[in-house]
Motif scaffolding. Structure first.
Motif, PDB file in Angstrom:
ATOM      1  N   UNK A 184      -5.139   4.369  -9.223  1.00 55.51           N
ATOM      2  CA  UNK A 184      -5.101   4.754  -7.813  1.00 55.51           C
ATOM      3  C   UNK A 184      -6.492   4.752  -7.188  1.00 55.51           C
ATOM      4  N   UNK A 185      -6.538   4.546  -5.890  1.00 53.58           N
ATOM      5  CA  UNK A 185      -7.817   4.459  -5.184  1.00 53.58           C
ATOM      6  C   UNK A 185      -8.388   5.826  -4.830  1.00 53.58           C
ATOM      7  N   UNK A 186      -7.653   6.890  -5.140  1.00 48.16           N
ATOM      8  CA  UNK A 186      -8.125   8.251  -4.877  1.00 48.16           C
ATOM      9  C   UNK A 186      -8.638   8.882  -6.162  1.00 48.16           C
ATOM     10  N   UNK A 187      -9.400   9.972  -6.016  1.00 50.53           N
ATOM     11  CA  UNK A 187      -9.984  10.666  -7.162  1.00 50.53           C
ATOM     12  C   UNK A 187      -9.604  12.139  -7.126  1.00 50.53           C
ATOM     13  N   UNK A 188      -9.514  12.758  -8.288  1.00 51.10           N
ATOM     14  CA  UNK A 188      -9.219  14.180  -8.378  1.00 51.10           C
ATOM     15  C   UNK A 188     -10.257  14.959  -7.571  1.00 51.10           C
ATOM     16  N   UNK A 189      -9.767  15.904  -6.759  1.00 48.74           N
ATOM     17  CA  UNK A 189     -10.622  16.713  -5.913  1.00 48.74           C
ATOM     18  C   UNK A 189     -10.795  16.162  -4.512  1.00 48.74           C
ATOM     19  N   UNK A 190     -10.391  14.919  -4.304  1.00 52.79           N
ATOM     20  CA  UNK A 190     -10.524  14.288  -2.996  1.00 52.79           C
ATOM     21  C   UNK A 190      -9.478  14.849  -2.030  1.00 52.79           C
ATOM     22  N   UNK A 191      -9.887  15.147  -0.805  1.00 51.67           N
ATOM     23  CA  UNK A 191      -8.958  15.550   0.247  1.00 51.67           C
ATOM     24  C   UNK A 191      -8.480  14.293   0.955  1.00 51.67           C
ATOM     25  N   UNK A 192      -7.157  14.182   1.127  1.00 54.10           N
ATOM     26  CA  UNK A 192      -6.583  13.029   1.815  1.00 54.10           C
ATOM     27  C   UNK A 192      -5.831  13.495   3.061  1.00 54.10           C
ATOM     28  N   UNK A 193      -5.858  12.665   4.077  1.00 53.64           N
ATOM     29  CA  UNK A 193      -5.142  12.927   5.320  1.00 53.64           C
ATOM     30  C   UNK A 193      -3.712  12.396   5.206  1.00 53.64           C
ATOM     31  N   UNK A 249      -3.405   5.590  -0.947  1.00 54.49           N
ATOM     32  CA  UNK A 249      -3.763   6.214  -2.226  1.00 54.49           C
ATOM     33  C   UNK A 249      -3.614   5.264  -3.412  1.00 54.49           C
ATOM     34  N   UNK A 250      -2.933   4.147  -3.214  1.00 54.80           N
ATOM     35  CA  UNK A 250      -2.743   3.207  -4.308  1.00 54.80           C
ATOM     36  C   UNK A 250      -1.908   2.022  -3.867  1.00 54.80           C
ATOM     37  N   UNK A 251      -1.516   1.232  -4.870  1.00 55.82           N
ATOM     38  CA  UNK A 251      -0.799  -0.023  -4.634  1.00 55.82           C
ATOM     39  C   UNK A 251       0.450  -0.058  -5.520  1.00 55.82           C
ATOM     40  N   UNK A 252       1.588  -0.442  -4.930  1.00 50.89           N
ATOM     41  CA  UNK A 252       2.843  -0.566  -5.678  1.00 50.89           C
ATOM     42  C   UNK A 252       2.695  -1.586  -6.797  1.00 50.89           C
ATOM     43  N   UNK A 289       0.843  -1.190   0.000  1.00 50.21           N
ATOM     44  CA  UNK A 289       0.000   0.000   0.000  1.00 50.21           C
ATOM     45  C   UNK A 289       0.885   1.248   0.000  1.00 50.21           C
ATOM     46  N   UNK A 290       0.526   2.216  -0.854  1.00 49.66           N
ATOM     47  CA  UNK A 290       1.206   3.509  -0.923  1.00 49.66           C
ATOM     48  C   UNK A 290       0.375   4.494  -0.106  1.00 49.66           C
ATOM     49  N   UNK A 291       1.061   5.237   0.771  1.00 53.72           N
ATOM     50  CA  UNK A 291       0.390   6.195   1.649  1.00 53.72           C
ATOM     51  C   UNK A 291       0.779   7.618   1.277  1.00 53.72           C
ATOM     52  N   UNK A 292      -0.135   8.551   1.443  1.00 49.87           N
ATOM     53  CA  UNK A 292       0.134   9.967   1.185  1.00 49.87           C
ATOM     54  C   UNK A 292       1.211  10.465   2.141  1.00 49.87           C
ATOM     55  N   UNK A 293       2.187  11.185   1.601  1.00 50.39           N
ATOM     56  CA  UNK A 293       3.282  11.711   2.416  1.00 50.39           C
ATOM     57  C   UNK A 293       2.795  12.776   3.390  1.00 50.39           C
TER      58      UNK A 293
END
Length: 142
Positions: free
Chosen positions: A85-94, A99-102, A20-24
């Protein structure tokens, strides 16, 4: 960027396929894209997409990737995902949000995360910096 790899605007972090890739950091997703061989397709897509398979060296492009715009217009980019990626444009992430998978889509020789930091929005080669010292400086060594 390094002299031996012009145009390689980030750092490659080895990780197993499926990691799993996480938002920095927290922010807003500003781009979700499939990019290979100099062509890009914005999300959402009809399937199958060219990035829905493993890439190879010389193919060109980032494969499946996402960009997050953070405070101060800093942009982080995450490349070579195994699928959209599991996120969408405009989505706010913590910070730390998945956000996705390697994977190894696009110009890739094996599963890894290609990670970039850009000093302004929109992200471009002109505003890419070495993410290693940047992340250390911000208390989040890679």
């Amino acid at each position: 960027r390094t002299a031996d790899r012009p145009g390689h605007d980030g750092v490659d972090i080895m990780a197993a396929r499926g990691t799993v890739i996480h938002a920095a950091s927290g922010g807003v997703v500003v781009r979700v894209r499939c990019n290979i061989a100099g062509n890009s397709w914005d999300s959402p897509f009809s399937y199958p997409m060219p990035c829905d398979r493993d890439g190879y060296p010389g193919l060109g492009g980032c494969g499946w990737y996402a960009e997050i715009r953070h405070a101060g217009d800093i942009v982080s980019r995450y490349c070579h995902m195994v699928r959209q990626p599991s996120v969408r444009v405009g989505q706010t992430v913590a910070p730390g949000a998945p956000i996705g998978i390697v994977g190894t889509s696009g110009n890739s020789s094996g599963p890894h995360l290609h990670f970039e930091i850009h000093t302004s929005y929109p992200a471009s080669s002109n505003n890419a910096i070495n993410p290693v010292p940047f992340m250390i400086e911000h208390g989040a060594p890679l």
